[in-house]
Write a protein that holds these residues in place. Structure first.
Motif, PDB file in Angstrom:
ATOM      1  N   MET A  96       0.837  -1.196   0.000  1.00  0.00           N
ATOM      2  CA  MET A  96       0.000   0.000   0.000  1.00  0.00           C
ATOM      3  C   MET A  96       0.872   1.246   0.000  1.00  0.00           C
ATOM      4  SD  MET A  96      -2.851   1.163   2.830  1.00  0.00           S
ATOM      5  CE  MET A  96      -1.634   1.500   4.092  1.00  0.00           C
ATOM      6  N   LEU A  97       0.499   2.236  -0.820  1.00  0.00           N
ATOM      7  CA  LEU A  97       1.260   3.477  -0.899  1.00  0.00           C
ATOM      8  C   LEU A  97       0.826   4.434   0.214  1.00  0.00           C
ATOM      9  CD1 LEU A  97       3.252   5.337  -2.410  1.00  0.00           C
ATOM     10  CD2 LEU A  97       1.308   6.123  -3.786  1.00  0.00           C
ATOM     11  N   LYS A  98       1.788   4.867   1.005  1.00  0.00           N
ATOM     12  CA  LYS A  98       1.548   5.887   2.028  1.00  0.00           C
ATOM     13  C   LYS A  98       1.738   7.251   1.374  1.00  0.00           C
ATOM     14  CE  LYS A  98       3.148   7.402   6.582  1.00  0.00           C
ATOM     15  NZ  LYS A  98       4.120   7.143   7.682  1.00  0.00           N
ATOM     16  N   ASN A  99       0.691   8.043   1.331  1.00  0.00           N
ATOM     17  CA  ASN A  99       0.704   9.273   0.544  1.00  0.00           C
ATOM     18  C   ASN A  99       1.732  10.289   1.024  1.00  0.00           C
ATOM     19  OD1 ASN A  99      -1.335   8.273  -1.081  1.00  0.00           O
ATOM     20  ND2 ASN A  99      -2.972   9.217   0.108  1.00  0.00           N
ATOM     21  N   THR A 100       1.917  10.405   2.336  1.00  0.00           N
ATOM     22  CA  THR A 100       2.778  11.463   2.866  1.00  0.00           C
ATOM     23  C   THR A 100       4.249  11.221   2.578  1.00  0.00           C
ATOM     24  OG1 THR A 100       2.736  10.348   5.011  1.00  0.00           O
ATOM     25  CG2 THR A 100       1.199  12.188   4.687  1.00  0.00           C
ATOM     26  N   THR A 101       4.712   9.990   2.757  1.00  0.00           N
ATOM     27  CA  THR A 101       6.136   9.703   2.584  1.00  0.00           C
ATOM     28  C   THR A 101       6.451   8.989   1.273  1.00  0.00           C
ATOM     29  OG1 THR A 101       5.962   7.583   3.758  1.00  0.00           O
ATOM     30  CG2 THR A 101       6.486   9.550   5.075  1.00  0.00           C
ATOM     31  N   LYS A 102       5.404   8.671   0.493  1.00  0.00           N
ATOM     32  CA  LYS A 102       5.561   7.940  -0.776  1.00  0.00           C
ATOM     33  C   LYS A 102       6.241   6.580  -0.561  1.00  0.00           C
ATOM     34  CE  LYS A 102       3.799  11.438  -2.971  1.00  0.00           C
ATOM     35  NZ  LYS A 102       3.520  12.312  -1.819  1.00  0.00           N
ATOM     36  N   ALA A 103       6.013   6.000   0.610  1.00  0.00           N
ATOM     37  CA  ALA A 103       6.570   4.691   0.937  1.00  0.00           C
ATOM     38  C   ALA A 103       5.524   3.610   0.698  1.00  0.00           C
ATOM     39  CB  ALA A 103       7.010   4.661   2.397  1.00  0.00           C
ATOM     40  N   ILE A 104       5.981   2.448   0.257  1.00  0.00           N
ATOM     41  CA  ILE A 104       5.123   1.275   0.143  1.00  0.00           C
ATOM     42  C   ILE A 104       5.197   0.531   1.478  1.00  0.00           C
ATOM     43  CG2 ILE A 104       4.662  -0.849  -1.127  1.00  0.00           C
ATOM     44  CD1 ILE A 104       4.368   1.604  -2.852  1.00  0.00           C
TER      45      ILE A 104
END
Length: 249
Positions: free
Chosen positions: A143-151
């Motif tokens: 899942m993409l975390k919007n704030t840090t652009k981390a999966i």
């Protein structure tokens, strides 16, 4: 000294002492009391410290995390120096893991196609930059975390567990002599832990402001990693060097 340089120095002083006095800031930076007060006000508005009578104290916000835009503007020169030292640790044909974050993103610029590396990452931004540099890249799923652009997520952890890494490079929010390495997000912590478990060697990229800081979730003990950081005060270096290997830039 520019305002940005003064503010960076103030944060480094706080990392070493937890409390700084206005007169000490003026003496260290050569600025006026009014300039120092403005710097403290700006840093407090950014959430980096708490102003107190005659100075400021460090702020430990266990769950606060800036987005990538906010992180990208902090401690830029320190991250570049740390990234250069980190890049020198990478050998030809290494398989490495790059954690999401601006400290590890700075490292990407020093990687070369001629090194024939394989880079696994959980960062969309890192993967895009690596692809632009023609470096073999594997982006893990999840899942993409919007704030840090981390999966992040269970699939991310599961994917990482299929690989082995010569070197792992992690960013971190807090380095503490009692609480170890910490970060605000439990799911990002799980990704870091998974990568560390698959590594021959793990490097944490953390400037001096991260020392004595604590976040919500523990990632690892200090003894499990090598920390690449900016120059520390003698007191801070002595406090941590007995627990972990520290490389100062």
């Amino acid at each position: 000294m520019l305002a940005e340089q003064r503010q960076q120095l103030i944060l480094e002083m706080l990392a070493q002492r937890q409390v700084v006095k206005l007169k000490d800031i003026c003496r260290q930076t050569g600025c006026s009391a009014s300039s120092a007060r403005r710097d403290l006000q700006i840093l407090e508005e950014q959430g980096s410290l708490v102003r107190i009578h005659g100075g400021a104290k460090a702020k430990h916000d266990l769950q606060r995390e800036l987005d990538m835009t906010g992180k990208a503007t902090q401690n830029v020169s320190a991250k570049e120096r740390i990234a250069q030292v980190a890049a020198a640790k990478i050998a030809r044909e290494d398989v490495i893991f790059l954690d999401a974050g601006t400290s590890t993103l700075a490292l990407v610029h020093y990687l070369q196609p001629s090194q024939h590396l394989t880079v696994v990452t959980n960062s969309v931004m890192h993967a895009a930059q690596l692809a632009d540099q023609a470096i073999r890249t594997i982006l893990v799923g999840g899942m993409l975390k919007n704030t840090t652009k981390a999966i992040i997520g269970t699939k991310t952890v599961h994917d990482i567990q299929h690989y082995r890494f010569n070197k792992v490079f992690l960013g971190i929010n807090g380095v503490h002599d009692e609480y170890g390495l910490t970060t605000p997000d439990p799911e990002e912590a799980a990704v870091k832990q998974a990568a560390l478990a698959q590594a021959e060697e793990t490097f944490v990229l953390a400037d001096a402001t991260k020392f004595d800081a604590v976040s919500f979730v523990k990632v690892a003990d200090l003894e499990q990693v090598t920390i690449i950081t900016t120059e520390l005060s003698r007191a801070v270096f002595d406090k941590y060097s007995g627990q972990t290997n520290i490389l100062e830039v």
